[in-house]
Design a protein around this motif. Sequence first.
Motif, PDB file in Angstrom:
ATOM      1  N   LEU A  23      33.930  49.066  27.480  1.00 48.66           N
ATOM      2  CA  LEU A  23      34.821  47.952  27.784  1.00 48.66           C
ATOM      3  C   LEU A  23      34.544  47.387  29.173  1.00 48.66           C
ATOM      4  N   GLY A  24      34.381  48.286  30.134  1.00 48.32           N
ATOM      5  CA  GLY A  24      34.103  47.846  31.497  1.00 48.32           C
ATOM      6  C   GLY A  24      32.762  47.155  31.613  1.00 48.32           C
ATOM      7  N   VAL A  25      31.742  47.725  30.961  1.00 47.35           N
ATOM      8  CA  VAL A  25      30.402  47.126  31.008  1.00 47.35           C
ATOM      9  C   VAL A  25      30.402  45.753  30.360  1.00 47.35           C
ATOM     10  N   HIS A  26      31.117  45.607  29.251  1.00 47.38           N
ATOM     11  CA  HIS A  26      31.187  44.300  28.590  1.00 47.38           C
ATOM     12  C   HIS A  26      31.691  43.234  29.556  1.00 47.38           C
ATOM     13  N   ALA A  27      32.781  43.524  30.246  1.00 48.03           N
ATOM     14  CA  ALA A  27      33.368  42.545  31.165  1.00 48.03           C
ATOM     15  C   ALA A  27      32.439  42.261  32.351  1.00 48.03           C
ATOM     16  N   VAL A  28      31.901  43.320  32.951  1.00 48.55           N
ATOM     17  CA  VAL A  28      31.039  43.140  34.127  1.00 48.55           C
ATOM     18  C   VAL A  28      29.749  42.423  33.733  1.00 48.55           C
ATOM     19  N   ALA A  29      29.174  42.808  32.599  1.00 49.13           N
ATOM     20  CA  ALA A  29      27.933  42.178  32.153  1.00 49.13           C
ATOM     21  C   ALA A  29      28.140  40.698  31.847  1.00 49.13           C
ATOM     22  N   ALA A  30      29.261  40.368  31.209  1.00 49.29           N
ATOM     23  CA  ALA A  30      29.541  38.964  30.895  1.00 49.29           C
ATOM     24  C   ALA A  30      29.700  38.142  32.172  1.00 49.29           C
TER      25      ALA A  30
END
Length: 216
Positions: A21-28
């Motif tokens: 979840l965290g990676v999705h937000a940061v990557a986006a």
Amino acid sequence: AMAASSFAFWVLLLLGEVASLGVHAVAAAREGAGSRHGVGEAVVQGLWFSVFCAGFALMLQPLISVYFPLLGVELGSEAFASGSAYLQGMLFGVLPLTASGVLDAGFKGIAELKPVLAVNLVCVSLNFVLDPLLMWGMFGLPKLGVVGAAVATNICSGLACLLSWRLLQKHGVPLKFVWPDLKVLRLITRIGAPISLGGVLFTGTYIALGRLLQSL
């Protein structure tokens, strides 16, 4: 016992979902800023989170003999033997399962979801084939029983990681080894923790309710 082991494993996966979840937000956010390098950094740090989750899961192995009796599964029973064997096998799968989730989050961050579907189709199909082969020992393979299902899942999760890693690189996301970055890990945790912990609380409540109903 199988339901009990699945509950425990599901809680561990929810903790690992903090990373995806965290990676999705940061990557986006970094993709929006035009930084594919930043996307790669977020994914690699998420993979470190998966490593930490896997280490935590393996440390919990001695508690298996305590966990099942809490849910009404008698020690030494056939149900306990099957459930604990399956759960121990799945604990070794925490790393590939959570890591594949992190790599999927990298694809989501760059809005490329066809590779995720392709990898899932390949690995689910392979799992469908491997389950009976390893559970019942077909074609000369060892007969592993319920552990075979865990082994099959772990193999397919590992393959998903390898395929996703390669496909992310082909989509221009650089994935290079770097040591854990506490600043990025804190950011990932701050974003992913609230949703994942909500899932953990829900699962815990469901387990407690089941135990209560069983005692009636």
